[in-house]
Design a protein around this motif. Structure first.
Motif, PDB file in Angstrom:
ATOM      1  N   GLY A   1     -17.351   6.056 -51.165  1.00 34.24           N
ATOM      2  CA  GLY A   1     -18.433   5.127 -51.454  1.00 34.24           C
ATOM      3  C   GLY A   1     -19.749   5.554 -50.848  1.00 34.24           C
ATOM      4  N   ASP A   2     -19.886   6.847 -50.530  1.00 36.22           N
ATOM      5  CA  ASP A   2     -21.096   7.414 -49.908  1.00 36.22           C
ATOM      6  C   ASP A   2     -21.414   6.784 -48.553  1.00 36.22           C
ATOM      7  OD1 ASP A   2     -21.448   9.232 -51.923  1.00 36.22           O
ATOM      8  OD2 ASP A   2     -22.982   8.085 -52.987  1.00 36.22           O
ATOM      9  N   ALA A   3     -20.385   6.280 -47.881  1.00 31.21           N
ATOM     10  CA  ALA A   3     -20.590   5.794 -46.510  1.00 31.21           C
ATOM     11  C   ALA A   3     -21.003   6.975 -45.626  1.00 31.21           C
ATOM     12  CB  ALA A   3     -19.297   5.176 -45.979  1.00 31.21           C
ATOM     13  N   LYS A   4     -21.965   6.767 -44.754  1.00 31.79           N
ATOM     14  CA  LYS A   4     -22.488   7.847 -43.918  1.00 31.79           C
ATOM     15  C   LYS A   4     -21.593   8.050 -42.698  1.00 31.79           C
ATOM     16  CE  LYS A   4     -27.283   7.574 -45.430  1.00 31.79           C
ATOM     17  NZ  LYS A   4     -28.702   7.526 -45.029  1.00 31.79           N
ATOM     18  N   LEU A   5     -20.757   9.086 -42.786  1.00 35.56           N
ATOM     19  CA  LEU A   5     -19.889   9.411 -41.655  1.00 35.56           C
ATOM     20  C   LEU A   5     -20.688  10.084 -40.547  1.00 35.56           C
ATOM     21  CD1 LEU A   5     -16.788  10.894 -43.539  1.00 35.56           C
ATOM     22  CD2 LEU A   5     -17.248   8.508 -42.926  1.00 35.56           C
ATOM     23  N   VAL A   6     -21.547  11.022 -40.934  1.00 33.70           N
ATOM     24  CA  VAL A   6     -22.420  11.702 -39.975  1.00 33.70           C
ATOM     25  C   VAL A   6     -23.852  11.531 -40.440  1.00 33.70           C
ATOM     26  CG1 VAL A   6     -23.044  13.899 -38.906  1.00 33.70           C
ATOM     27  CG2 VAL A   6     -20.650  13.411 -39.399  1.00 33.70           C
ATOM     28  N   ARG A   7     -24.680  10.989 -39.582  1.00 37.52           N
ATOM     29  CA  ARG A   7     -26.104  10.820 -39.876  1.00 37.52           C
ATOM     30  C   ARG A   7     -26.878  10.928 -38.568  1.00 37.52           C
ATOM     31  NH1 ARG A   7     -27.804   5.841 -38.144  1.00 37.52           N
ATOM     32  NH2 ARG A   7     -26.245   4.187 -37.947  1.00 37.52           N
ATOM     33  N   TYR A   8     -28.190  10.974 -38.665  1.00 34.95           N
ATOM     34  CA  TYR A   8     -28.996  11.047 -37.453  1.00 34.95           C
ATOM     35  C   TYR A   8     -28.929   9.715 -36.711  1.00 34.95           C
ATOM     36  CZ  TYR A   8     -31.000  15.637 -38.164  1.00 34.95           C
ATOM     37  OH  TYR A   8     -31.159  16.993 -38.276  1.00 34.95           O
ATOM     38  N   ARG A   9     -28.588   9.812 -35.434  1.00 36.78           N
ATOM     39  CA  ARG A   9     -28.477   8.630 -34.579  1.00 36.78           C
ATOM     40  C   ARG A   9     -29.268   8.876 -33.301  1.00 36.78           C
ATOM     41  NH1 ARG A   9     -23.861   5.872 -36.834  1.00 36.78           N
ATOM     42  NH2 ARG A   9     -22.664   7.327 -38.133  1.00 36.78           N
ATOM     43  N   PRO A  10     -29.819   7.819 -32.688  1.00 36.18           N
ATOM     44  CA  PRO A  10     -30.664   7.994 -31.496  1.00 36.18           C
ATOM     45  C   PRO A  10     -29.872   8.453 -30.271  1.00 36.18           C
ATOM     46  CG  PRO A  10     -30.350   5.661 -31.990  1.00 36.18           C
ATOM     47  CD  PRO A  10     -29.768   6.418 -33.139  1.00 36.18           C
ATOM     48  N   VAL A  11     -30.442   9.410 -29.549  1.00 34.53           N
ATOM     49  CA  VAL A  11     -29.860   9.921 -28.310  1.00 34.53           C
ATOM     50  C   VAL A  11     -30.960  10.055 -27.268  1.00 34.53           C
ATOM     51  CG1 VAL A  11     -28.061  11.216 -29.527  1.00 34.53           C
ATOM     52  CG2 VAL A  11     -30.225  12.338 -28.953  1.00 34.53           C
ATOM     53  N   VAL A  12     -30.577  10.306 -26.034  1.00 32.36           N
ATOM     54  CA  VAL A  12     -31.531  10.648 -24.977  1.00 32.36           C
ATOM     55  C   VAL A  12     -31.041  11.899 -24.263  1.00 32.36           C
ATOM     56  CG1 VAL A  12     -32.502   8.359 -24.575  1.00 32.36           C
ATOM     57  CG2 VAL A  12     -30.416   9.025 -23.390  1.00 32.36           C
ATOM     58  N   HIS A  13     -31.956  12.824 -24.018  1.00 32.24           N
ATOM     59  CA  HIS A  13     -31.661  14.003 -23.217  1.00 32.24           C
ATOM     60  C   HIS A  13     -32.107  13.692 -21.788  1.00 32.24           C
ATOM     61  CE1 HIS A  13     -31.064  16.121 -26.982  1.00 32.24           C
ATOM     62  NE2 HIS A  13     -32.285  15.785 -27.373  1.00 32.24           N
TER      63      HIS A  13
ATOM     64  N   ALA B   1     -35.157   7.150 -13.206  1.00 27.56           N
ATOM     65  CA  ALA B   1     -36.466   7.207 -12.553  1.00 27.56           C
ATOM     66  C   ALA B   1     -36.349   7.310 -11.040  1.00 27.56           C
ATOM     67  CB  ALA B   1     -37.291   5.983 -12.938  1.00 27.56           C
ATOM     68  N   ALA B   2     -35.231   6.871 -10.491  1.00 34.10           N
ATOM     69  CA  ALA B   2     -35.046   6.927  -9.039  1.00 34.10           C
ATOM     70  C   ALA B   2     -34.802   8.342  -8.526  1.00 34.10           C
ATOM     71  CB  ALA B   2     -33.887   6.019  -8.639  1.00 34.10           C
ATOM     72  N   VAL B   3     -34.535   9.274  -9.425  1.00 37.92           N
ATOM     73  CA  VAL B   3     -34.319  10.674  -9.041  1.00 37.92           C
ATOM     74  C   VAL B   3     -35.633  11.424  -9.235  1.00 37.92           C
ATOM     75  CG1 VAL B   3     -33.014  12.787  -9.492  1.00 37.92           C
ATOM     76  CG2 VAL B   3     -31.911  10.547  -9.774  1.00 37.92           C
ATOM     77  N   PRO B   4     -36.211  12.005  -8.195  1.00 38.07           N
ATOM     78  CA  PRO B   4     -37.496  12.702  -8.328  1.00 38.07           C
ATOM     79  C   PRO B   4     -37.444  13.790  -9.402  1.00 38.07           C
ATOM     80  CG  PRO B   4     -36.936  12.448  -6.010  1.00 38.07           C
ATOM     81  CD  PRO B   4     -35.735  12.008  -6.789  1.00 38.07           C
ATOM     82  N   GLY B   5     -38.384  13.692 -10.359  1.00 30.79           N
ATOM     83  CA  GLY B   5     -38.482  14.686 -11.420  1.00 30.79           C
ATOM     84  C   GLY B   5     -37.602  14.415 -12.625  1.00 30.79           C
ATOM     85  N   ALA B   6     -36.729  13.427 -12.549  1.00 32.97           N
ATOM     86  CA  ALA B   6     -35.818  13.159 -13.664  1.00 32.97           C
ATOM     87  C   ALA B   6     -36.506  12.323 -14.731  1.00 32.97           C
ATOM     88  CB  ALA B   6     -34.569  12.449 -13.171  1.00 32.97           C
ATOM     89  N   ARG B   7     -36.114  12.548 -15.967  1.00 31.96           N
ATOM     90  CA  ARG B   7     -36.639  11.751 -17.074  1.00 31.96           C
ATOM     91  C   ARG B   7     -35.642  11.771 -18.226  1.00 31.96           C
ATOM     92  NH1 ARG B   7     -41.209  15.169 -20.347  1.00 31.96           N
ATOM     93  NH2 ARG B   7     -41.292  13.172 -21.424  1.00 31.96           N
ATOM     94  N   ALA B   8     -35.809  10.825 -19.149  1.00 30.45           N
ATOM     95  CA  ALA B   8     -34.989  10.750 -20.355  1.00 30.45           C
ATOM     96  C   ALA B   8     -35.900  10.931 -21.562  1.00 30.45           C
ATOM     97  CB  ALA B   8     -34.263   9.413 -20.429  1.00 30.45           C
ATOM     98  N   ILE B   9     -35.572  11.888 -22.418  1.00 29.76           N
ATOM     99  CA  ILE B   9     -36.374  12.175 -23.608  1.00 29.76           C
ATOM    100  C   ILE B   9     -35.619  11.680 -24.839  1.00 29.76           C
ATOM    101  CG2 ILE B   9     -37.418  13.989 -24.999  1.00 29.76           C
ATOM    102  CD1 ILE B   9     -37.663  15.669 -22.494  1.00 29.76           C
ATOM    103  N   ALA B  10     -36.241  10.785 -25.577  1.00 28.55           N
ATOM    104  CA  ALA B  10     -35.615  10.223 -26.775  1.00 28.55           C
ATOM    105  C   ALA B  10     -35.592  11.262 -27.897  1.00 28.55           C
ATOM    106  CB  ALA B  10     -36.368   8.978 -27.224  1.00 28.55           C
TER     107      ALA B  10
END
Length: 659
Positions: free
Chosen positions: A154-166, A228-237
């Motif tokens: 039925g063309d259900a999307k098994l794999v598609r772009y989904r939001p992540v954070v690096h 944010a509590a770790v110096p220099g750490a960040r999350a990139i969407a």
């Protein structure tokens, strides 16, 4: 005599004249000079080429500067037909560049001039690239298309772009903080190896972002405040092509990640550092179709300008000399039912050993679910596993026996034990005494009497077993499947104990869970099931081949016969009805009575237990196959005891929930 002397002198004069014309023409020297130039340009090193009014070293430096933006690619350069006139020569230079998945071809003209006994090349940047100006160099840019989706029924999307954070350390943001301390703290927070991650951070340059982990945005437990509590750490969407969950059909679908060095090397130039590509399963097999092709642009620009100066110029100072448009990937269409696939995985979630559930629709051959349990450790047990089928192979035996004139009501002898060439065979532990002796074939099938089927070895040859297997779709090629799979192996010749073992699905007989489901489905359909998983396997035929090999079945301990191209003697409706009758008896009077309560259409089944290994007592594979309306299912547990007691409850759970 005088005439002969005159003739000789005339010939000598003719030869000398021809030689002088050839020497004076100089074509050979010009051609050698042109070939030297072409080879030097192809090597991107013209330091040994003599130029007119241009130092060879300076020409070489300019050539390298012109093509630096294309590094490490080098062109193929060949000379064309030369034109020679009064000590000058012109020769076409035919260039061919392999840039990503495309080719850039063009022709320029080189001018040569004879100087003494040498031919010199007139330096002109236009010899390198058409219309290239003296102060211009080349650069490239690429534009990657989004990876196409993998679709289910039925063309259900098994794999598609989904939001992540690096999540990682951004070294320029660290200030005076200790990189090692921040790395260790962040690794502990996200569950990475502190020592390995600290080493990565130390090895990275001062401006690097060093990712520690990539997490799905939905449901992540590591919060922005903790990061944010770790110096220099960040999350990139970001977004990535992902299945609904990390484990969903992972062995079947494969994964997507940044190309490894090995994949880049094997891609023939279609993959570059930083490209995303498929690894394993359908993602790798159909990588070219899903990935599409990058858009490529080669441009000329004035060398030495600052960023501000470029911004002030039209098109950033870039003049396009070659362009290949981006081509998006094509979605891969499959028959996988996401609801049934997830159900199969949920049923297997707590099974420790390698395991699998395969469900297909007999009427069409559509593979609806192909789940491999967590104990498979990422291996595609459902599609690629090679295991002795045990008593589920009695479906094949029974078909072969029907073809000798027997029916479900025919009497067979079921002794407690049977010795063949010194080897003793017996029935499974707990076999009912009431079903020993002279019993109907139906009763022997329902209670899985090993000795009764081994007793039939003199009436059913190994070749007849092989033929019956192919009639049920086992050990037959399946070109319409569209995925790597092992569809079974049944030797066409065997004698003595090996033939006896084949009669109970042991010896050298092997199937996969997919092949077992095909066997059951063929009974429900009344004809061999032709399995289908990928609906558009040729949509990417014109694209670049996938980098590296696709996943394949593990090689068995001894070579297996090649599968037949088509099934042998066609399964008849009468034969299928007799097999269905006996499979129903397994539920109504045999080992699988627990399936009688499954709602909906009546269930027909066959249990199987197959010994393997060298332990005493041996370990066993646990099998059960079933048909339920237009659904055929195989359940397998690698180290599972008895089929009825181990795989049976899993099957009941699946069928009941599937409805």
């Amino acid at each position: 005599m005088g005439n002969i002397q005159k003739l000789s002198l005339g010939l000598v004069g003719l030869i000398l004249g021809a030689s002088l014309v050839a020497c004076g023409d100089g074509r050979s020297g010009a051609q050698d000079a042109a070939k030297q130039l072409a080879a030097a340009v192809a090597a991107l090193d013209v330091g040994a080429v003599p130029f007119e009014a241009k130092d060879s070293g300076a020409a070489n430096e300019q050539l390298k500067a012109v093509f630096k933006g294309l590094d490490p690619i080098k062109p193929a350069v060949e000379t064309g037909e030369m034109t020679l006139e009064a000590g000058t020569a012109t020769v076409p230079l035919n260039y061919s560049w392999k840039i990503g998945a495309t080719e850039w071809n063009y022709t320029t003209v080189a001018h040569l001039k004879k100087s003494g006994d040498k031919w010199l090349t007139a330096w002109n940047p236009g010899t390198l690239v058409p219309d290239l100006a003296e102060n211009e160099v080349l650069g490239t840019s690429t534009e990657a298309p989004q990876r196409a989706d993998i679709l289910g029924s039925g063309d259900a999307k098994l794999v598609r772009y989904r939001p992540v954070v690096h999540i990682g350390l951004d070294k320029p943001r660290m200030g005076s903080a200790d990189p090692a301390a921040s790395a260790a703290k962040l690794a502990q927070l996200v569950g990475a190896d502190p020592a390995a991650y600290t080493q990565q951070v130390r090895a990275a340059g001062p401006d690097a972002f060093v990712a520690a982990i990539t997490l799905r945005q939905d449901g992540r437990t590591v919060t922005d405040e903790q990061i944010a509590a770790v110096p220099g750490a960040r999350a990139i969407a970001d977004t990535l092509p992902l299945a609904p969950s990390r484990t969903f059909a992972r062995a079947l679908l494969g994964t997507v990640a940044e190309a490894s060095a090995e994949q880049i090397e094997k891609s023939g130039g279609s993959l570059q550092a930083g490209d995303v590509t498929g690894t394993g399963g359908l993602q790798q097999q159909y990588d070219a179709q899903l990935r599409g092709t990058d858009g490529v642009q080669v441009f000329a620009q004035t060398a030495g300008l600052t960023a501000e100066q470029r911004q002030a110029q039209l098109n950033g100072g870039r003049r396009v000399v070659f362009q290949e448009p981006m081509r998006p990937g094509t979605p891969l269409k499959t028959t996988v039912d996401p609801t049934l696939q997830q159900l199969a995985e949920d049923v297997l979630a707590k099974v420790g050993p390698a395991s699998a559930i395969v469900a297909l629709r007999p009427s069409t051959g559509a593979v609806l679910a192909a789940a491999s349990g967590p104990g498979s450790n990422g291996y595609d047990t459902a599609m690629l596993g090679q295991y002795a089928p045990g008593s589920i192979f009695k479906m094949v035996d029974s078909l072969a026996m029907f073809r000798t004139g027997m029916t479900p009501d025919s009497k067979v002898d079921c002794p407690a034990t049977l010795t063949v060439d010194g080897r003793t065979f017996k029935n499974a532990e707990g076999y009912p005494a009431a079903s020993l002796g002279s019993v109907s074939l139906r009763d022997a099938f329902a209670h899985s009497c090993n000795t009764a089927f081994i007793n039939a070895r003199d009436k059913v040859s190994q070749a007849q077993l092989e033929s019956a297997a192919t009639s049920l779709g086992v050990a037959v090629e399946a070109p319409g499947l569209g995925a790597d799979a092992f569809l079974g192996s049944v030797p066409g010749a065997a004698e003595g104990t090996e033939h006896a073992a084949s009669m109970i699905g042991q010896g050298k007989v092997l199937v996969s869970p997919l092949a077992a489901a095909i066997m059951a489905g063929s009974v429900a359909k009344g004809a061999p099931v032709t399995p289908q998983l990928v609906l558009n396997p040729h949509a990417g035929d014109a694209a670049t081949p996938a980098a590296g090999p696709t996943a394949s079945a593990a090689a068995p301990s001894s070579p297996t016969p090649a599968p037949a191209k088509t099934s042998g003697t066609p399964l008849t409706a009468a034969e299928a009805a007799s097999l269905a009758d006996m499979m129903r008896a397994v539920v109504t009077s045999g080992h699988a009575g627990f399936l009688a309560s499954v709602p909906g259409a009546p269930v027909g089944a066959k249990t199987g237990t197959a010994e393997f290994g060298k332990e005493d007592p041996p370990k066993t594979h646990a099998w059960i196959v079933a048909v339920h309306g237009d659904l055929a299912v195989a359940v397998f547990v690698e180290d599972g005891g008895l089929g009825a007691t181990t795989s049976g409850p899993l099957l009941k759970e699946f069928l009941t929930a599937a409805g």
